[in-house]
Each structure stands twice: as structure tokens, then as C-alpha cells.
Design an enzyme around this catalytic site. Structure first.
Site, PDB file in Angstrom:
ATOM      1  N   ASP A 557      44.914 -91.499 -78.626  1.00 21.10           N
ATOM      2  CA  ASP A 557      45.753 -91.776 -79.789  1.00 21.10           C
ATOM      3  C   ASP A 557      45.615 -93.258 -80.127  1.00 21.10           C
ATOM      4  O   ASP A 557      46.487 -94.072 -79.812  1.00 21.10           O
ATOM      5  CB  ASP A 557      47.207 -91.401 -79.500  1.00 21.10           C
ATOM      6  CG  ASP A 557      48.114 -91.599 -80.712  1.00 21.10           C
ATOM      7  OD1 ASP A 557      47.589 -91.833 -81.814  1.00 21.10           O
ATOM      8  OD2 ASP A 557      49.352 -91.533 -80.550  1.00 21.10           O
ATOM      9  N   GLU A 566      41.174 -89.162 -86.341  1.00 19.97           N
ATOM     10  CA  GLU A 566      41.297 -89.261 -87.791  1.00 19.97           C
ATOM     11  C   GLU A 566      42.072 -88.049 -88.294  1.00 19.97           C
ATOM     12  O   GLU A 566      42.283 -87.064 -87.578  1.00 19.97           O
ATOM     13  CB  GLU A 566      39.922 -89.330 -88.461  1.00 19.97           C
ATOM     14  CG  GLU A 566      40.008 -89.710 -89.948  1.00 19.97           C
ATOM     15  CD  GLU A 566      38.677 -90.097 -90.562  1.00 19.97           C
ATOM     16  OE1 GLU A 566      38.677 -90.554 -91.723  1.00 19.97           O
ATOM     17  OE2 GLU A 566      37.634 -89.946 -89.891  1.00 19.97           O
TER      18      GLU A 566
END
Length: 588
Positions: A557, A566
């Protein structure tokens, strides 16, 4: 940079007096009786490292499974508000999950149907994330994932009234300039930013609008709530209001003189982490492509079907545009796949095989017009082995053609084609059930399936299973599809809720320029992260994820990890479909 990461699942020492109640050892629900306490067997050992649950929740009557990493014998489901144990059950079915390397077992608490907020405890020494049991646990998630498309809007200001703290000024109001004729401006304003960058691409856009229109067609009752966008309250469901914003942009991408459709509009290079209104570089419209034209034709013909009873004139515009795009396809039967020209480094969305896109377009045009020429194309190409008839990815759209053919009036279909496509589709659904039934976390991904956008593929496969159930009802398809939703919402090898704004461990640092550049700690909510990717195809992933990490754990993350973290409109769209389906199931 936003402050800090969301903490991992907390290991808390809980008083045994708070978690023990008079519950049978076979899993029967039995509320407390005047403070009577069952105490943990002191001989029982536990080496539990994590308890993976759906961090959003479970609907009242649906199956409820927790995954335990490490061995223990029993578990307790604790009411967070009262500290009472509402259910106790055995943990069993231990096996090694191939994709993560974890030793996992299962606890079934489906009998617990009392609404509330809960967590699961083992021996009072380890607890899961909180979750709810409710009539419609996925309503807020579904609405947030749908509204995420509003936050991706291009060409307008996102006003505080609708966007809240994620407001921003108007962006990209001068799209765009033809790359081959760089002084020529063509109005291509509007639409959605495709992903974490600010490009706009027809190929993935067609998939995204198709998913959302299918969601509305299959379960319109799941879209009764308004999601607070500028069009809310106009008498049209907000799902279709939002889709229309993208369809209107797609119409601008068609070359009206030929019917062909431009592939994309974007800057030459990806911008830095700036707000969209600060992205001032010149944006270019790249050349017509067969995949963009065929995807456009399919999406517009489908749009005609969906909108014809809502706005007939708009529906007619889409059908005319679709037919004109087909004329271009008919005149250009063999076209090389799109490649970025030299000097263009924005997303390519290249695809050398356009047979699946043409198949999908032919089915949708036949369904909308009834014209024999489109069915002739289907008859000539439905057995083409060069493309899948069951896939729902941006580059492999044959599944959309198949499900549209199988759900049209049967008297309009050819029995041989119908039977062939049914057999293909059901074989794929059964293959996915086989993967699901063997996976430790009950996700329909094999060890080699953790590639770029694996979470989007999880949702695509859940869609496939739901469509399969519509063709040939089988509860296994629905069980498997539901488990895919639980996977992205936290019941996975990392205990990660792969959605921004939800769960005990939400995505906090997506590769999404507005979320990084706005100075706000919380990212834009409702966005699905790409998920584990064993390829580790960016420098951040290579640095942060050690070589040899099991595929299901190849995730970070981190805003720098575009290959694992993304966001994209075509990952959110199937997730909206799946969440809407299970919201509908509960609300009926």
C-alpha cells in the site's frame, strides 16, 4: 504525503469474562444467561497469526466464513457493543494455501443472524477486525464505488456540494489536439480519467460503461439511492447519470467523417503527482484503432438498449454512431493493433487481436437492430478459436458478446450458436468453481493469476459466475461469486481491505494523483486497488516486496507502486456490478 498508514489487525488481550457465554461447542447460537460464563479450556493451544474476515460485513442469511491463519480449535463471535459472545464454533478444514503459503482453517458462523457489529476472538488472546451483520451490508460500499466514477470526472470542477473535501477546480478544458495534425483542436472534453493518471482511453472506457449498464440491467433495484452527483434527482438513476457522462465523451472520440474512433487523449508523458487542474501540458488525440472502434460500437449499441426508454433521442444518437463505427470496421477488416507513436508514453492499451471486440459489437448491434448482417457476422465467427468467449477484461471482451447473445430473446438466436456459447461459458464457470473450491482464501485465482490488476480479474470472474447462474442456476456459482467480494474486502492473505475508505485496514496510499496531491490524509473513497502482482513491475514494489514472496502477498500500500496499488475505472466497474448484485439479493 498523507500521514501514516492504517494499522494492521490489532492483537488485543480481551478479558475472558467479556467473551465467554453459554454457547454450545457445536456452534449453536446461545445468548448469555444471567452472567453465566463458559471458560476457555486451559489445555487448548493456539498459534493463530491472523483471522481474516470480510471487514465490511455479512448479510443476515448468507454464509459467514472466517479464515484462520495458524491452528486453533475454537472461536467466539463477540458483540462489540456488549462484549458478549454470541456464537462459538469449531475451526477445521486445515490445509496449506498454495498461493500464500499459509496454513489456513475455517470457522463457519452462518447461524448467527442477529444484526450488529462483531469481531471474532480465539481464546481471548487474538481478535479479528470488526465487521457488521446487516440486511444490506454492501449498500454503502456499492454506492461509494459508483461515486468514485464522479471523482474521476474530467473537464468540470468537482464542487464541494458534491465532492466534499475532495473538491477541485475545472481541469483539461481544452482537450485535445490531433497527434498527426498537431495544430488541429477537436473537442474531446469530458469523460473520466482512466486510472491514477489523467489520460482518457476508449478501450477500457467501453468495458467500464458495459459493466455498469449490465449492473443496472440485472439489478436496477440496487440503484434506487441517490449518490449526490450534480444530476441527482433528475428522474434518472444515478448509475445511468454517471455512465452517460462517459458515453457523451466517447461520442466525441468518433471521427464523424469515417466512423472510426480515436484510441485515446492524453499528454505525451504521464504527469507528476499534481492535481488535475495543474496538468497544463498539451493533450493529444491518438489515431483511430480497430479495438477502440469496435468497443465503441458495442458500448453504443448497448447504450441504445439501456437508454431508449429514458431518453430516446440520446439512444438514437448512440445507435447511429454505433452503426457508423461498424461501417468503418467493415471497410477495414484487417488493421494492426494500436501502438504508441514514437514520443508518446501514456498508456497504450495495445491489443493485436480485434476479433473479440468485433464479435461483441456484432452481437450488440444485432440485439439492438435485428439486422441480419450482424447475425451473419456472428455465425461466421462464433467458433473463432483466436479469442475467448468468456473473458471480461479490457483486452479480451468476448464474454460480453456471449452473455448478450445468451440473454436476448431466444427466438432471435441460432440454436447451434446458443448451445455452443452456453457450453463454452458454463465450462469456464465450472473451471472457476474448481479454483475457488481449492483455494485457501476461497478466491478464484490460481498461483499464476496474481498479475497486474488481479483484483479487477477477481471481480471479472465473479461477474462470470453471476452470469453463469443466470444461464444455468447453480448455488455454487453464487457462493463462489460472493466469496470474491469477501476477498477484496479483507478476507485474504494480507488481511487488507483493497478498497479506499472501508474496512479496518483500508487502502490509504493508492497510486492516484488527486489523492496524493490534495494534501488530505484520506484518499478519495470507493476506489479498488489493483492488488497483488507477483511481477512486482515497478521500483517501489521491487524494493518493498522481497523476491520470492508468495504471489498472494505481492502487494504494498504505497503510492509509488503503480503495479500493485493503482486504481482504474475498469477495476471499479465489475466491483460495482458484484456489490450491486449482492445488495439486490439481500434487499429482495
Amino acid at each position: 504525503m498523507r500521514r501514516g498508514k492504517c494499522s494492521a489487525i490489532v492483537a488485543a488481550i480481551i478479558s475472558i469474562a467479556l467473551i465467554m457465554t453459554a454457547c454450545d461447542n457445536n456452534g449453536e447460537v446461545k445468548p448469555s444467561n444471567e452472567g453465566e460464563i463458559n471458560r476457555v479450556n486451559p489445555i487448548e493451544e493456539s498459534n493463530v497469526k491472523m483471522i481474516a474476515v470480510n471487514q465490511v460485513g455479512y448479510s443476515i442469511k448468507d454464509p459467514k466464513i472466517a479464515v484462520f491463519i495458524g491452528k486453533a480449535e475454537s472461536f467466539y463471535v463477540i458483540n462489540k457493543a456488549t462484549g458478549e459472545s454470541m456464537f462459538t464454533g469449531k475451526i477445521g478444514g486445515y490445509k496449506t494455501d498454495v498461493s500464500s503459503g499459509d496454513e489456513v482453517g475455517y470457522g463457519d458462523f452462518s447461524q448467527l443472524q442477529q444484526p450488529g457489529t462483531y469481531y471474532i476472538s480465539v481464546q481471548g488472546k487474538f481478535r479479528s477486525s470488526d465487521f457488521i451483520i446487516a440486511e444490506r451490508p454492501y449498500k454503502d460500499v456499492k454506492n461509494a464505488m459508483l461515486k468514485a466514477f464522479y471523482y474521476q470526472r474530467c473537464g468540470i470542477a468537482l464542487e464541494e456540494e458534491y465532492a466534499g473535501i475532495w473538491q477541485h477546480d475545472i481541469c483539461h478544458a481544452d482537450d485535445g489536439y490531433l497527434y498527426d495534425k498537431q495544430g488541429v483542436n477537436v473537442d474531446t472534453t469530458g469523460g473520466w480519467h482512466d486510472a491514477g493518471d489523467y489520460g482518457k482511453y476508449v478501450v477500457p472506457a467501453a468495458k467500464a460503461v458495459a459493466d455498469l449498464m449490465w449492473a443496472y440491467e440485472i439489478c436496477p433495484e440496487s440503484f434506487s439511492e441517490q449518490i449526490n452527483i450534480p444530476e441527482s434527482g433528475n428522474g434518472v438513476p444515478d448509475a445511468l447519470n454517471e455512465v452517460r457522462y462517459e458515453l457523451e465523451w466517447m461520442l466525441k472520440m468518433q471521427d464523424t467523417s469515417t466512423g472510426g474512433v480515436y484510441h485515446k487523449v492524453a499528454t505525451l508523458n504521464f504527469p507528476g503527482f499534481i492535481m488535475p487542474e495543474a496538468d497544463k501540458d498539451k493533450r493529444y488525440i491518438n489515431s483511430i484503432s480497430a479495438t477502440a472502434t469496435a468497443d465503441f460500437a458495442a458500448a453504443m449499441a448497448m447504450g441504445h438498449r439501456v437508454y431508449k426508454d429514458i431518453d430516446e433521442s440520446f439512444a438514437d444518437v448512440m445507435l447511429e454512431a454505433s452503426q457508423k463505427a461498424w461501417q468503418w470496421l467493415d471497410a477495414n477488416p484487417d488493421v494492426p493493433g494500436f501502438k504508441n507513436p514514437q514520443g508518446v508514453n501514456s498508456g497504450e492499451y495495445g491489443d493485436s487481436n480485434d476479433r473479440d471486440e468485433r464479435f461483441w459489437a456484432a452481437v450488440e448491434l444485432y440485439r439492438s437492430t435485428g439486422q441480419q448482417k450482424y447475425h451473419d457476422y456472428i455465425e461466421a465467427n462464433y467458433e473463432d478459436a483466436s479469442f475467448s468467449k468468456t473473458s471480461f477484461g479490457w483486452s479480451a471482451v468476448g464474454g460480453y458478446g456471449t452473455v448478450s447473445y445468451l440473454t436476448m430473446d431466444k427466438d432471435k438466436t441460432n440454436p447451434n450458436i446458443y448451445d455452443y456459447l452456453t457450453a463454452q461459458f458454463m465450462a469456464e464457470a465450472n473451471r472457476l468453481v474448481g479454483i475457488w473450491s481449492n483455494d485457501g482464501y476461497k478466491v478464484a485465482l490460481g498461483p499464476n493469476d496474481y498479475y497486474w490488476g488481479s483484483n479487477g480479474e477477481v471481480m471479472n470472474r465473479a461477474m462470470c459466475l453471476i452470469f453463469a447462474n443466470n444461464v444455468e442456476p447453480n448455488n455454487k456459482y453464487i457462493e463462489a461469486a460472493r466469496d470474491q467480494l469477501s476477498y477484496i474486502l479483507g478476507r485474504n492473505a494480507l488481511g487488507q481491505c483493497y478498497l479506499t475508505g472501508f474496512g479496518a485496514k483500508p487502502i490509504m496510499h493508492p497510486h492516484h494523483r488527486p489523492s496524493e496531491a490534495d494534501g488530505i490524509e484520506q484518499p478519495v473513497p470507493g476506489m479498488l486497488s489493483g492488488g497483488p502482482n507477483s511481477g512486482r513491475q515497478d521500483p517501489t514494489a521491487e524494493k518493498e516486496i522481497p523476491a520470492g514472496t508468495p504471489p498472494a502477498k505481492c502487494f504494498v500500500d504505497n503510492v509509488g507502486s503503480y503495479s500493485t496499488n493503482e486504481i482504474a475505472i475498469y477495476w471499479n466497474s465489475p466491483a460495482v456490478f458484484v456489490a450491486a448484485y449482492f445488495d439486490r439479493q439481500v434487499s429482495n
